[in-house]
Structures are given as structure tokens and as C-alpha cells.
Design an enzyme around this catalytic site. Structure first.
Site, mmCIF file in Angstrom:
data_model
loop_
_atom_site.group_PDB
_atom_site.id
_atom_site.type_symbol
_atom_site.label_atom_id
_atom_site.label_comp_id
_atom_site.label_asym_id
_atom_site.label_seq_id
_atom_site.Cartn_x
_atom_site.Cartn_y
_atom_site.Cartn_z
ATOM 1 N N HIS A 259 0.829 -1.208 0.000
ATOM 2 C CA HIS A 259 0.000 0.000 0.000
ATOM 3 C C HIS A 259 0.861 1.255 0.000
ATOM 4 C CE1 HIS A 259 -3.758 -2.224 1.782
ATOM 5 N NE2 HIS A 259 -3.331 -2.719 0.631
ATOM 6 N N GLU A 261 0.827 3.832 1.948
ATOM 7 C CA GLU A 261 1.322 4.188 3.275
ATOM 8 C C GLU A 261 2.541 3.334 3.652
ATOM 9 O OE1 GLU A 261 -3.245 4.561 3.327
ATOM 10 O OE2 GLU A 261 -1.704 3.305 2.392
ATOM 11 N N CYS A 287 -5.802 0.950 5.855
ATOM 12 C CA CYS A 287 -6.261 -0.352 6.330
ATOM 13 C C CYS A 287 -5.681 -0.618 7.715
ATOM 14 C CB CYS A 287 -5.863 -1.449 5.347
ATOM 15 S SG CYS A 287 -4.089 -1.837 5.366
ATOM 16 N N CYS A 290 -1.818 -1.085 7.732
ATOM 17 C CA CYS A 290 -1.135 0.202 7.585
ATOM 18 C C CYS A 290 -1.252 1.029 8.858
ATOM 19 C CB CYS A 290 -1.720 0.982 6.409
ATOM 20 S SG CYS A 290 -1.262 0.328 4.782
#
Length: 338
Positions: A259, A261, A287, A290
Site C-alpha cells: 500500500h 502508506e 487499512c 497500515c
């Protein structure tokens, strides 16, 4: 040129020329709402002498009794109710500026000048009994607070020339304010960079970007993509896995990529950049995985453009960890998990 209705706030250093700019605006038809005049009226109502010390004291008392934004909020509401163009002088705290800049029709102009020039102007207006040295003059102003206010302004006017030059600079600023959008806030500024970073993403199921910043400085960026050296979704397709949830529902997720992040945090680690105490900007609520990485990395604030439909767990984690979480648009990001 006719001006669209706007409320202009003035801020800036001592003796920079805020009063002169207010006079110019009044000459152009602006209605004047002065913080100092407001405080003077309060002192008169209380039958107290109008002195510099009493003005400061009554200002503190009003904030303690009614809240930090009482004066600016009252003046803004009066200006809004009156209609037309208005000027509010002079905002002197970041709290006042932050409150006012949340209003769509408010614009902040800062006036500044070289300290020596400001000192000479101030002393020309004072009696011999009130004269002070340059050092004393500079110590009398809350430099850090005023600098923060100036940094938040939509436009800064440097007033070191003649009155005609100042008037021309103001006219230019009014022209630009009348024809252009407001200067973005810092959150909007970094979110704009986040959107640009997202264009590098390599998974069409969610082209997200991420920016990590601290003290108004960009530290690192990241976007959705496969690990270095691994083929991307855009090249070979998605790697889907089915997740069975506690309530029995099933969702499918692409697990080929890291992701945005995660990649931003990894970039910081790889480059040896400390992100402790920083702010993370992202497309939607991170999420849960993360969120845990964000917490452990020492990030203290997270700002997302929108909420993620399955982001409740992450928001709970942020709250429990004492992380400030904010959303620029309080809506749900349309994101497919099928």
C-alpha cells in the site's frame, strides 16, 4: 473593477502598515471591523481606562470567559451579517487565523517590513517619554506568533516603500483575490501532492498515493505498487485472495502490491529519514495493517481525503493510540473489494 463580496483579515508585524492598508480598503468601500476598536468599546462599557495594558488584559479575560475565538468569531458574524466587502484588523494569533480561514469568503493579507524600517515608523509616532531602543522594540512583539500568522496568509505585502507603492501592491492583491481561488491550506497543499504521487501507482483497483510531512516540509512519498523488481498489476494482472470475515462474509483483495502508506514508511526507513511526530496524508482511511505500521513508526497525525468503507477498525486503533485522525471530505471512498 467591482469586487466580489469578501471579508479580508489583516495580520502582520508591529508598525508594518496594517492600519494604513485598512484605511485604503475603507476608501474602496470596505466596512471596518477592528479588533482594537471592539476591545476599546468593551473597556468603555466597563468604564475602564483605554490603555495598552487594559486592552491586553480585557482581551485575555474575554478569551478565558468565552473561548479563544470569541472576538474574531463575533466580528466575523457582524461582518457577514452586514453583507458586502469588509475588513477585520488585526488578527494576532494563529487560533484567530485558523478559525477565520475555515470560512469560504475570508482571505488573509499579511503586512510586513524590515525591522529597522518598522522601528523608525513606530518611534516617529511616539513621544520622547515612550521611545525605546530597537532591541526593546523587537522584544515587545511576539515574533514567533506573528511569523506563524504571516505564514498562513493568502498574500503577503512587503511595505518598505511609499504610500503609492503600498496602494498599488494592495490593488494587485485585490485583483488576484477577486479572480482566483483561495490559497490552499497546508492539509490541502499536501493532499494535492498526494494526488500527484498517486499517478505513479501500478494497481488500477486503487491508485493511491501517500505523503508524509513534518513542520510544513515534505519528507517522503509513496504509492501503491509491487515490491522493487516484482512485476506490477498493470503488467501481469492482479493477485487476488479471498478473505473470510468473522460474520461469514467474503471479500477479495489484490495482494500483489504494498500500500501507499507502507511504501512511504519504507522509503523513510531506507533513506534514514525520521518520521516520528510527522503527519501522513493519504487517499482514504488506511487499512488496519497500515494503521499499525503508522502507529509504530511514531506518526502523530493522519489526514485522509475520504473515509474507507471498511476503515472503522483503523479509526479505533488511531483513537486508542492517541493519533489525531482527520478527513478533508466526510464521505466514503468508492473502492471495490471484489
Amino acid at each position: 473593477m467591482a469586487l466580489k463580496d469578501m471579508i479580508i483579515g489583516l495580520t502582520g508585524s508591529l508598525a508594518a502598515g496594517k492600519g494604513t492598508v485598512a484605511d485604503f480598503l475603507i476608501q474602496r468601500g470596505f466596512q471596518d471591523y477592528s479588533i482594537e476598536y471592539f476591545l476599546i468599546q468593551v473597556l468603555k462599557d466597563k468604564e475602564l481606562l483605554v490603555t495598552k495594558d487594559n486592552l491586553k488584559q480585557i482581551y485575555r479575560e474575554l478569551k478565558e470567559e468565552h473561548g479563544n475565538n470569541y472576538v474574531i468569531e463575533t466580528l466575523y458574524e457582524r461582518a457577514k451579517k452586514s453583507g458586502g466587502n469588509c475588513v477585520i484588523e488585526s488578527l494576532s494569533t494563529p487560533e484567530e487565523v485558523d478559525f477565520a480561514q475555515k470560512k469560504e469568503d475570508f482571505y488573509l493579507i499579511a503586512i510586513d517590513a524590515d525591522p529597522q524600517i518598522r522601528y523608525e515608523r513606530a518611534m516617529n509616532k511616539e513621544s520622547e517619554r515612550e521611545r525605546m531602543s530597537l532591541d526593546e522594540f523587537l522584544e515587545s512583539e511576539e515574533t514567533e506568533v506573528l511569523d506563524e500568522c504571516i505564514a498562513k496568509a493568502n498574500h503577503v505585502i512587503i511595505n518598505e516603500g511609499t504610500l503609492d507603492e503600498l496602494k498599488n501592491k494592495l490593488a494587485d492583491v485585490l485583483s488576484r483575490l477577486n479572480g482566483k481561488e483561495k490559497r490552499p491550506s497546508w492539509d490541502e497543499y499536501f493532499m494535492g501532492i498526494c494526488d500527484a504521487v498517486a499517478k505513479r501507482a501500478t494497481c488500477d483497483r486503487g491508485r493511491s498515493g501517500c505523503v508524509i510531512a513534518k513542520d510544513k516540509r515534505l519528507l517522503v512519498t509513496g504509492y501503491v505498487g509491487s515490491p522493487i523488481g516484482i512485476p506490477h498489476c498493470d503488467e501481469i494482472g492482479h493477485q487476488m485472495k479471498t478473505v473470510v470475515h468473522e460474520d461469514g462474509t467474503r471479500t477479495q483483495h489484490c495482494v500483489r502490491t504494498a500500500h501507499a502508506e507502507q511504501n512511504a514508511i519504507c522509503q523513510a526507513a531506507r533513506a534514514g529519514v525520521s518520521i516520528e511526530g510527522a503527519t501522513l496524508y493519504c487517499r482514504m482511511t488506511p487499512c488496519a495493517v497500515c494503521a499499525k505500521m503508522i502507529i509504530n513508526s511514531g506518526i502523530k497525525k493522519v489526514v485522509s481525503q475520504k473515509r474507507y468503507h471498511a476503515g472503522a477498525e483503523s479509526e479505533t486503533l488511531f483513537k486508542e493510540a492517541g493519533i489525531d485522525y482527520g478527513v478533508l471530505e466526510d464521505s466514503i471512498e468508492k473502492y471495490s473489494n471484489q
